[in-house]
Write a protein that holds these residues in place. Sequence first.
Motif, PDB file in Angstrom:
ATOM      1  N   THR A 163      19.440  10.895  13.734  1.00  0.00           N
ATOM      2  CA  THR A 163      18.891  12.207  14.114  1.00  0.00           C
ATOM      3  C   THR A 163      18.937  13.210  12.973  1.00  0.00           C
ATOM      4  N   PRO A 164      20.109  13.474  12.323  1.00  0.00           N
ATOM      5  CA  PRO A 164      20.092  14.430  11.209  1.00  0.00           C
ATOM      6  C   PRO A 164      19.256  13.964  10.033  1.00  0.00           C
ATOM      7  N   LEU A 165      19.217  12.652   9.792  1.00  0.00           N
ATOM      8  CA  LEU A 165      18.396  12.156   8.700  1.00  0.00           C
ATOM      9  C   LEU A 165      16.915  12.382   8.985  1.00  0.00           C
ATOM     10  N   ALA A 166      16.519  12.162  10.235  1.00  0.00           N
ATOM     11  CA  ALA A 166      15.120  12.391  10.595  1.00  0.00           C
ATOM     12  C   ALA A 166      14.759  13.869  10.489  1.00  0.00           C
ATOM     13  N   ILE A 167      15.685  14.752  10.897  1.00  0.00           N
ATOM     14  CA  ILE A 167      15.428  16.191  10.790  1.00  0.00           C
ATOM     15  C   ILE A 167      15.302  16.597   9.324  1.00  0.00           C
ATOM     16  N   THR A 168      16.186  16.055   8.477  1.00  0.00           N
ATOM     17  CA  THR A 168      16.114  16.355   7.048  1.00  0.00           C
ATOM     18  C   THR A 168      14.786  15.910   6.462  1.00  0.00           C
ATOM     19  N   GLN A 169      14.359  14.721   6.830  1.00  0.00           N
ATOM     20  CA  GLN A 169      13.084  14.218   6.331  1.00  0.00           C
ATOM     21  C   GLN A 169      11.919  15.100   6.784  1.00  0.00           C
ATOM     22  N   VAL A 192      22.844  23.117   7.583  1.00  0.00           N
ATOM     23  CA  VAL A 192      23.376  22.869   8.928  1.00  0.00           C
ATOM     24  C   VAL A 192      23.261  21.391   9.294  1.00  0.00           C
ATOM     25  N   VAL A 193      22.084  20.807   9.025  1.00  0.00           N
ATOM     26  CA  VAL A 193      21.875  19.401   9.367  1.00  0.00           C
ATOM     27  C   VAL A 193      22.788  18.498   8.540  1.00  0.00           C
ATOM     28  N   ASN A 194      22.924  18.812   7.257  1.00  0.00           N
ATOM     29  CA  ASN A 194      23.769  17.991   6.390  1.00  0.00           C
ATOM     30  C   ASN A 194      25.238  18.100   6.793  1.00  0.00           C
ATOM     31  N   THR A 195      25.653  19.304   7.180  1.00  0.00           N
ATOM     32  CA  THR A 195      27.039  19.478   7.638  1.00  0.00           C
ATOM     33  C   THR A 195      27.319  18.642   8.882  1.00  0.00           C
ATOM     34  N   ARG A 196      26.363  18.607   9.794  1.00  0.00           N
ATOM     35  CA  ARG A 196      26.535  17.795  10.992  1.00  0.00           C
ATOM     36  C   ARG A 196      26.634  16.313  10.633  1.00  0.00           C
ATOM     37  N   ALA A 197      25.807  15.862   9.702  1.00  0.00           N
ATOM     38  CA  ALA A 197      25.867  14.451   9.292  1.00  0.00           C
ATOM     39  C   ALA A 197      27.200  14.128   8.643  1.00  0.00           C
ATOM     40  N   ILE A 198      27.723  15.047   7.823  1.00  0.00           N
ATOM     41  CA  ILE A 198      29.023  14.831   7.190  1.00  0.00           C
ATOM     42  C   ILE A 198      30.131  14.779   8.239  1.00  0.00           C
ATOM     43  N   ASP A 199      30.092  15.704   9.196  1.00  0.00           N
ATOM     44  CA  ASP A 199      31.103  15.709  10.255  1.00  0.00           C
ATOM     45  C   ASP A 199      31.075  14.418  11.056  1.00  0.00           C
ATOM     46  N   ALA A 332      29.333  22.130  19.855  1.00  0.00           N
ATOM     47  CA  ALA A 332      29.705  21.062  20.781  1.00  0.00           C
ATOM     48  C   ALA A 332      30.227  19.828  20.094  1.00  0.00           C
ATOM     49  N   GLY A 333      30.117  19.757  18.760  1.00  0.00           N
ATOM     50  CA  GLY A 333      30.665  18.617  18.044  1.00  0.00           C
ATOM     51  C   GLY A 333      29.708  17.444  18.020  1.00  0.00           C
ATOM     52  N   VAL A 334      30.234  16.301  17.600  1.00  0.00           N
ATOM     53  CA  VAL A 334      29.407  15.111  17.441  1.00  0.00           C
ATOM     54  C   VAL A 334      29.604  14.121  18.576  1.00  0.00           C
ATOM     55  N   GLY A 335      30.377  14.470  19.587  1.00  0.00           N
ATOM     56  CA  GLY A 335      30.572  13.581  20.722  1.00  0.00           C
ATOM     57  C   GLY A 335      31.647  12.544  20.525  1.00  0.00           C
ATOM     58  N   LEU A 336      32.507  12.740  19.522  1.00  0.00           N
ATOM     59  CA  LEU A 336      33.569  11.759  19.254  1.00  0.00           C
ATOM     60  C   LEU A 336      34.964  12.365  19.398  1.00  0.00           C
ATOM     61  N   GLY A 337      35.069  13.594  19.839  1.00  0.00           N
ATOM     62  CA  GLY A 337      36.372  14.250  19.899  1.00  0.00           C
ATOM     63  C   GLY A 337      37.369  13.522  20.772  1.00  0.00           C
ATOM     64  N   LEU A 338      37.031  13.328  22.038  1.00  0.00           N
ATOM     65  CA  LEU A 338      37.954  12.642  22.947  1.00  0.00           C
ATOM     66  C   LEU A 338      38.015  11.145  22.660  1.00  0.00           C
TER      67      LEU A 338
END
Length: 405
Positions: A163-169, A192-199, A332-338
Amino acid sequence: MSARLKLTFSYAGLVMLAGSLLIGVAWIFALRWLPDNAAVIKNAQQYAPKGMGNSPVVITGPSQSDLMHGFIPAAAVAVAFLLLLGLVGGWFLAGRMLAPLTRIADATRLAATGSLSHRIELEGTNDEFRELADAFDTMLAQLEAHVAEQRRFAANASHELRTPLAITQSLLDAARNDPDRDTGQLIDRLHVVNTRAIDLTEALLLLSRANQRSFAREEVDLSLVAEEAAETLFPMAERRGLTIETIDTSGGAAPPAIGSPALLLQLATNLVHNAIVHNLPGQGTIWVITSAHADYAELTVENTGEQLTPELVATLAEPFQRGSERIRTDHAGVGLGLAIVKSITYAHDGTLTLTPRPTGGLRVTVRLPVRRALTAEAPEARYIPTALRLARIGPAPAHQPGSPT
């Protein structure tokens, strides 16, 4: 030789040994009680015919030489029969005894080809073979569930990373086609998109590290870890108008947990971050509670929020399961917190419990094994304020953690 052939020879040898011993005992007993030649009995009137008076009586019977001529051939035939019986009976008995192992071996070969749905389901009494088969079935079930979870996780991770890679493209293509586009806005969105991908990448690496248990274990004060996590996320809670309360019920004398300080800090941080994100803006509260028991240390994080069903709560610790009924924001994070919390807890041989609160929100409890220190620490080194209130903005409902309002 195969195991069946070895068992066959073992059974035959045991039968031969037992038969030979029995024949030897009979032979020794016979030699002991049989005379070497005819026996002469004197004064044996009771044995003499009438009219013979007191004359000696000679009684003839089988001698040792007669026994040798008659017993040895019969003994040889008996030994040959025992050998044949031992081989034939041992072959069938060995096959019957090894039949469960054959089924287990067949199931192992099927599992080696990737078929994990096969089960042995061995019938019969609860003997060693049944226990081995049941243990193998349990292992196959766990392995099948683990592989399915890994495949699902890989698919979800691929989707989340794409998803972030597609948005960047898309942003780059738009900038290329429109030279007059605002470069500053483009850079901000790419940031913003790159930060999400890094996280997301860092979360995946952390999750993999926790699953592999590749960390050194040492004593960790869980109350200090909880306080540090709360202080770290204090600015975020302040911006959202939330109240954080840290409570240590151990009185500063809690035995230390055993694990990785960095991973346990990440666990506590994820729990507090999750409680902040999925809360009621401007009027919510988070309780961070640590307690000590004889065999475990406990960290509980509760937060106010919307009503959650038990069915939804049961899925929240799965990777990329954010909960469609929960509040969604840019944080909301990346969905891996819990999911990371779950992996870190299990890697430390602990237990994780998620429970919906009756008045809304979530209660998460982590229990970790402890080791009692050889020497007591100074109380001031372990002191945590009984009720440390952070970022109290706006009224918060009167509430006691763990009880309905």
